[in-house]
Every structure is written in structure tokens, then in C-alpha cells.
Enzyme design. Structure first.
Site, PDB file in Angstrom:
ATOM      1  N   MET A 169     -37.280  -8.006 -44.473  1.00 39.44           N
ATOM      2  CA  MET A 169     -36.035  -7.752 -45.016  1.00 39.44           C
ATOM      3  C   MET A 169     -34.595  -7.809 -44.164  1.00 39.44           C
ATOM      4  O   MET A 169     -33.826  -6.781 -44.220  1.00 39.44           O
ATOM      5  CB  MET A 169     -36.331  -6.028 -45.290  1.00 39.44           C
ATOM      6  CG  MET A 169     -37.562  -5.790 -46.004  1.00 39.44           C
ATOM      7  SD  MET A 169     -37.449  -6.751 -47.693  1.00 39.44           S
ATOM      8  CE  MET A 169     -36.436  -5.820 -48.607  1.00 39.44           C
ATOM      9  N   HIS A 215     -41.231 -14.719 -52.352  1.00 42.11           N
ATOM     10  CA  HIS A 215     -40.298 -13.826 -53.174  1.00 42.11           C
ATOM     11  C   HIS A 215     -40.899 -13.534 -54.708  1.00 42.11           C
ATOM     12  O   HIS A 215     -41.561 -14.404 -55.181  1.00 42.11           O
ATOM     13  CB  HIS A 215     -39.055 -14.660 -53.516  1.00 42.11           C
ATOM     14  CG  HIS A 215     -38.026 -13.779 -54.228  1.00 42.11           C
ATOM     15  ND1 HIS A 215     -37.393 -12.745 -53.736  1.00 42.11           N
ATOM     16  CD2 HIS A 215     -37.676 -13.689 -55.600  1.00 42.11           C
ATOM     17  CE1 HIS A 215     -36.446 -12.141 -54.575  1.00 42.11           C
ATOM     18  NE2 HIS A 215     -36.799 -12.877 -55.717  1.00 42.11           N
ATOM     19  N   LEU A 241     -31.007 -13.863 -43.223  1.00 41.62           N
ATOM     20  CA  LEU A 241     -31.070 -14.641 -42.016  1.00 41.62           C
ATOM     21  C   LEU A 241     -29.655 -15.730 -41.718  1.00 41.62           C
ATOM     22  O   LEU A 241     -29.167 -16.183 -42.894  1.00 41.62           O
ATOM     23  CB  LEU A 241     -32.119 -15.699 -41.982  1.00 41.62           C
ATOM     24  CG  LEU A 241     -33.364 -14.866 -41.912  1.00 41.62           C
ATOM     25  CD1 LEU A 241     -34.637 -15.666 -42.134  1.00 41.62           C
ATOM     26  CD2 LEU A 241     -33.603 -14.362 -40.331  1.00 41.62           C
TER      27      LEU A 241
HETATM   28  C1  GRF Z   1     -43.525  -8.777 -51.345  1.00 43.66           C
HETATM   29  O1  GRF Z   1     -43.388  -8.539 -52.587  1.00 43.66           O
HETATM   30  C2  GRF Z   1     -42.860 -10.302 -51.055  1.00 43.66           C
HETATM   31  O2  GRF Z   1     -42.851 -11.169 -52.182  1.00 43.66           O
HETATM   32  C3  GRF Z   1     -41.424  -9.674 -50.665  1.00 43.66           C
HETATM   33  O3  GRF Z   1     -41.618  -8.424 -50.148  1.00 43.66           O
HETATM   34  C4  GRF Z   1     -43.165  -7.983 -50.503  1.00 43.66           C
HETATM   35  C5  GRF Z   1     -43.661  -7.718 -49.152  1.00 43.66           C
HETATM   36  O4  GRF Z   1     -44.863  -7.101 -49.387  1.00 43.66           O
HETATM   37  N1  GRF Z   1     -40.635 -10.645 -50.179  1.00 43.66           N
HETATM   38  P1  GRF Z   1     -46.117  -7.031 -48.168  1.00 43.66           P
HETATM   39  O5  GRF Z   1     -45.407  -6.322 -47.080  1.00 43.66           O
HETATM   40  O6  GRF Z   1     -46.512  -8.448 -47.923  1.00 43.66           O
HETATM   41  O7  GRF Z   1     -47.153  -6.184 -48.790  1.00 43.66           O
END
Ligand code: GRF
Length: 217
Positions: free
Chosen positions: A92, A111, A95
Site C-alpha cells: 500500500m 489490482h 512508488l
Molecule cells: C488485493 O485485493 C489486491 O488486489 C490489492 O490488495 C489486496 C491485497 O490482499 N492490491 P491480500 O493481502 O493479498 O490478501
């Protein structure tokens, strides 16, 4: 085929990480996860990696003066572990171009929407509110603009009349796990060629029939 030495960057629960871990136990996949890095101390995904015997480290962005300094530390950790390919899996942090350039075409993200629709956060509620019939997920090479870059794999998930953001997210998440592993396999097997914004995939086929939602009864 040289085995990819994969570093996975996470911030949270790590279900996509787990899908990649499980997938990489398949000896026919020329990819090995050699390091999991979290920018959040105590992220659940770190325990998943440890349980699988994969080295982990925390590079906490809060400990750095600015984004570039944080990213230098990230790259150092990845290089020290011998990483030559990076998967973002619920990482999160935005970059900078410097990091993206360092890992250009060696950096992919998942995503939870059918990009280029709904980049950013809260994708499932936004898809429901927009009245689209399909949600889904996208695995793409990372470019500097958030949630952009050449698309490798996508999965479409039909939106149901009574879906909430949570019920939809749960179905999309299942698709994410399949889609992410599939993208990693295509790359590890040397079957992807990035040409501008388009990824050509060697010997890939696509569904021939249209998928229609809603189903007319
Ligand atoms: C997922 O929905 C991914 O697409 C997004 O963040 C979430 C991460 O979930 N970028 P996890 O930590 O892999 O369970």
C-alpha cells in the site's frame, strides 16, 4: 530456463502472497520466492511467509525521511536477497519513478478491478455504484502512474444483483489468486513480451465466446 528469484512486497493479510507461495511449490514453475518484505510491522502476511520457510524483513516507511530513502532501503533488501523480480501483493505505498525504473518490466502488481476501470481504492463499491455488470482483477507490469501498465492477465467476475462490496470482493479475491499465479507463470516461462502498452503472450489462447451478464432467464 533460469528460475526467477522473486521478492514479494506486502502491507497486510497476504492471501495473494499465499497463492504465490503455494504456486511456487510446483517444481514445474521456474520461480522461487526468496524474500517477503512488508512496510508494516506485524503484517499477517509475514507469518505466512515464515510458516513457508521464506525469509522476511520489515522496511517500515515511517522510519525514513522521505519516499526515495524508503525505496533505497527496499531495493537494498531485495538486492541483498538476490531478487531479480518483484511482485506487489497488497503493497500500500505509491512508488516513485526511480523505483519503477530500477525494476522496469521486473515489477508486477495485482489490482482488484478490470483496469483501466477503477484504479485506486474502494474498487468494488465503485463498480457496484457504476452499475457495471463485471468486476474483476488485473495483473499488470508497474508503470509510474498508479494502477497503470501493460496488462498480463485479467479475470472477469460477474456482479450479482444483491452483491455488496464485501460479497463481490470475496469472489474477486478468489479470482485474484488464480490470476496472479497465472501471470507469474507466463513471465517465469518467458512467454511474455512487452511491446509498449501491450503484452504479447506466446501460445496463449482466449475464450472464444462472449460472457453475458445478466443471464436472461
Ligand atoms: C488485493 O485485493 C489486491 O488486489 C490489492 O490488495 C489486496 C491485497 O490482499 N492490491 P491480500 O493481502 O493479498 O490478501
Amino acid at each position: 530456463m533460469a528460475t526467477l528469484s522473486v521478492g514479494v512486497l506486502i502491507s497486510g493479510r497476504g492471501t495473494n502472497l499465499q497463492a504465490l507461495i503455494d504456486g511456487c511449490t510446483d517444481r514445474s514453475l521456474p520461480a522461487e520466492i526468496v524474500l517477503v518484505v512488508s512496510n508494516v510491522r506485524g503484517a499477517a502476511g509475514l507469518s505466512l511467509a515464515t510458516a513457508a520457510g521464506i525469509p522476511t524483513c520489515v522496511v517500515d516507511h515511517k522510519g525514513f525521511e522521505n519516499r526515495p530513502a524508503f525505496e533505497v532501503a527496499l531495493t537494498q533488501a531485495l538486492e541483498k536477497a538476490g531478487v531479480n523480480f518483484v511482485c506487489l501483493a497488497g503493497f500500500m505505498r505509491l512508488l516513485t519513478p526511480t523505483f519503477v525504473d530500477r525494476w522496469y518490466d521486473r515489477l508486477i502488481n495485482i489490482h482488484p478491478s478490470l483496469l483501466p476501470s477503477f484504479p485506486g481504492l474502494n474498487t468494488h463499491q465503485r463498480a457496484i455504484d457504476a452499475g457495471v455488470r463485471f468486476a474483476g482483477c488485473t495483473v499488470h507490469y508497474v508503470r509510474t502512474e498508479m494502477d497503470s501498465g501493460p496488462i498480463i492477465t485479467q479475470a472477469a467476475v460477474g456482479i450479482r444483483p444483491n452483491d455488496t462490496a464485501d460479497t463481490l470482493a470475496a469472489r474477486v479475491l478468489e479470482a485474484e489468486h488464480v490470476c496472479y499465479l497465472s501471470a507469474l507463470r507466463l513471465i517465469a516461462e518467458g512467454r511474455t513480451l512487452v511491446d509498449g502498452n501491450v503484452v504479447a503472450i506466446d501460445s496463449a489462447s482466449a475464450p472464444t465466446e462472449a460472457v453475458i451478464n445478466p443471464i436472461a432467464n
